[in-house]
Design an enzyme around this catalytic site. Structure first.
Site, PDB file in Angstrom:
ATOM      1  CB  THR A  41      -0.890   0.023   1.264  1.00 13.52           C
ATOM      2  OG1 THR A  41      -1.541  -1.232   1.370  1.00 13.52           O
ATOM      3  CG2 THR A  41      -1.919   1.115   1.218  1.00 13.52           C
ATOM      4  CG  HIS A  44      -0.345   0.683  -4.442  1.00 17.47           C
ATOM      5  ND1 HIS A  44      -0.098   0.268  -5.728  1.00 17.47           N
ATOM      6  CD2 HIS A  44      -0.712  -0.425  -3.761  1.00 17.47           C
ATOM      7  CE1 HIS A  44      -0.312  -1.029  -5.814  1.00 17.47           C
ATOM      8  NE2 HIS A  44      -0.681  -1.485  -4.628  1.00 17.47           N
ATOM      9  CG  HIS A  66      -0.202   0.264   7.100  1.00 16.04           C
ATOM     10  ND1 HIS A  66       0.033   0.607   5.804  1.00 16.04           N
ATOM     11  CD2 HIS A  66      -0.203  -1.088   7.137  1.00 16.04           C
ATOM     12  CE1 HIS A  66       0.161  -0.490   5.074  1.00 16.04           C
ATOM     13  NE2 HIS A  66       0.030  -1.533   5.862  1.00 16.04           N
ATOM     14  CB  CYS A  99     -21.316   0.224  11.710  1.00 16.27           C
ATOM     15  SG  CYS A  99     -20.022  -0.989  11.406  1.00 16.27           S
TER      16      CYS A  99
END
Ligand SMILES: [Zn+2]
Ligand SMILES: [Zn+2]
Length: 344
Positions: A41, A44, A66, A99
């Site tokens: 990631t 990218h 991360h 959620c």
């Protein structure tokens, strides 16, 4: 503090030495980064490809990265179970916890998920603030430069243990760090045979080192070889970790009827597959895998590390200073690198 910024919506990065140390919110802990590592990631984002342009533009300028391991140096008043001095890694999916998905035990596919180092400031820095729920306490004996690679290991855990592998034949497509970890986990968990497929010798060597039994390049003869290696019946489990449409079609083609396919790879375009013959008539189980189960995947990953059944340190090919981060991206582009670890 020192931090690596994606400061402009274009290729590259900026290293700034005068970045303010993040101020924690009541639900956050402050982590002094011991080691951080480069993930696909991040590449990218660094290269600013189409995905990054679509996904990241609105977040720039911000600090990326991360994968991390570090020490907790401050805790907000609303945090629980984490104390100063704890050595932690970060689960990178920041879930909302309210959620439908979060409330039904599926926080890894939270509807309001934010990703560390993508949507909020990340770990390519001397300090990072993370919600306490995202702090995973490491075994103190695990060095930071190894613990930082647990996030991709967690992806491999989620993919491999999405079904049974003990006593089963498994074919894995894609031998990046996650694929190699997956090969190691299948081997350690008692798979009958682990078949690793990747175009690069460099990566297949790692797969072998982690316990893959058969190494294949996608050279046109590999499907025949997979059938031979599985007694003509095909593998019972296929793990797609390459993001290649050819690999997915190949895997479905050789899959044993009744087999399981778990797909972690991300495909650039929609993929055409023979659903009728290779999924429906085969009675195949096809699953998508997103991130890590919170926190089942982390417990399993930690157990494999603690038992010594998987040596994650062998995956680390580069240890660089955080300021040498561009060298890290170069190493990854050269194809001769697995996990690149950066130490502030
Ligand atoms: Zn990652
Ligand atoms: Zn949620």
């Amino acid at each position: 503090m020192l931090a690596v910024w994606k400061s402009k919506p274009e290729e590259g990065l900026e290293i700034k030495e005068d970045t303010e140390v993040p101020k924690i919110k009541p639900n956050e802990v402050l982590v002094k980064v011991g080691a951080t590592s480069i993930c696909g990631t991040d590449k990218h984002i660094y290269e600013w490809d189409k995905w990054a342009q679509e996904r990241i533009t609105k977040n720039v300028p911000y600090i990326f990265g991360h994968e991390v391991s570090g020490e907790v140096v401050d805790v907000g008043e609303a945090t629980r179970g984490i104390k100063k001095g704890d050595r932690v890694s970060a689960e990178t999916h920041i879930a909302c916890w309210h959620c439908f998905q979060c409330k039904t035990g599926n926080a890894h596919i939270c509807e309001n998920v934010k990703i560390l180092g993508v949507d909020v400031d990340g770990t390519f820095a001397e300090y990072v603030a993370i919600p306490w729920q995202n702090a995973w306490v490491n075994d103190p004996s695990l060095p930071h430069w190894v613990a930082t690679a647990q996030e991709p290991l967690g992806n491999a855990v989620h993919t491999v243990f999405d079904g049974e592998v003990a006593g089963k034949s498994v074919v894995i497509f894609g031998m990046g760090p996650i694929g190699v970890c997956a090969a190691g986990l299948c081997h350690a968990a008692g798979a009958e045979k682990v078949i690793a497929v990747d175009p690069q010798d460099y990566r297949l060597k790692f797969a072998e080192d982690f316990g893959a039994d058969v190494l294949l390049k996608p050279d046109g003869k590999h499907l025949e070889r997979i059938m031979e290696e599985t007694g003509g019946r095909g593998p019972e489990v296929m793990l797609e970790i390459s993001g290649s449409s050819h690999a997915l079609r190949d895997g479905l083609e050789v899959l044993r009827p009744g087999g399981r396919v778990s797909i972690l790879g991300i495909f650039k375009e929609p993929v055409q597959v023979d659903v009728t013959n290779n999924i429906v008539f085969k009675g195949a189980k096809v699953h998508g895998i997103n991130g890590r189960k919170m926190f089942e995947s982390w417990y399993t990953a930690a157990a494999f590390l603690k038992s010594g059944k998987l040596d994650l340190s062998k995956l680390v090919t580069h240890r660089l200073k955080l300021t040498e981060i561009e060298k890290g991206f170069e190493a990854l582009s050269s194809g001769e690198a697995m996990k690149v670890v950066l130490e502030p």
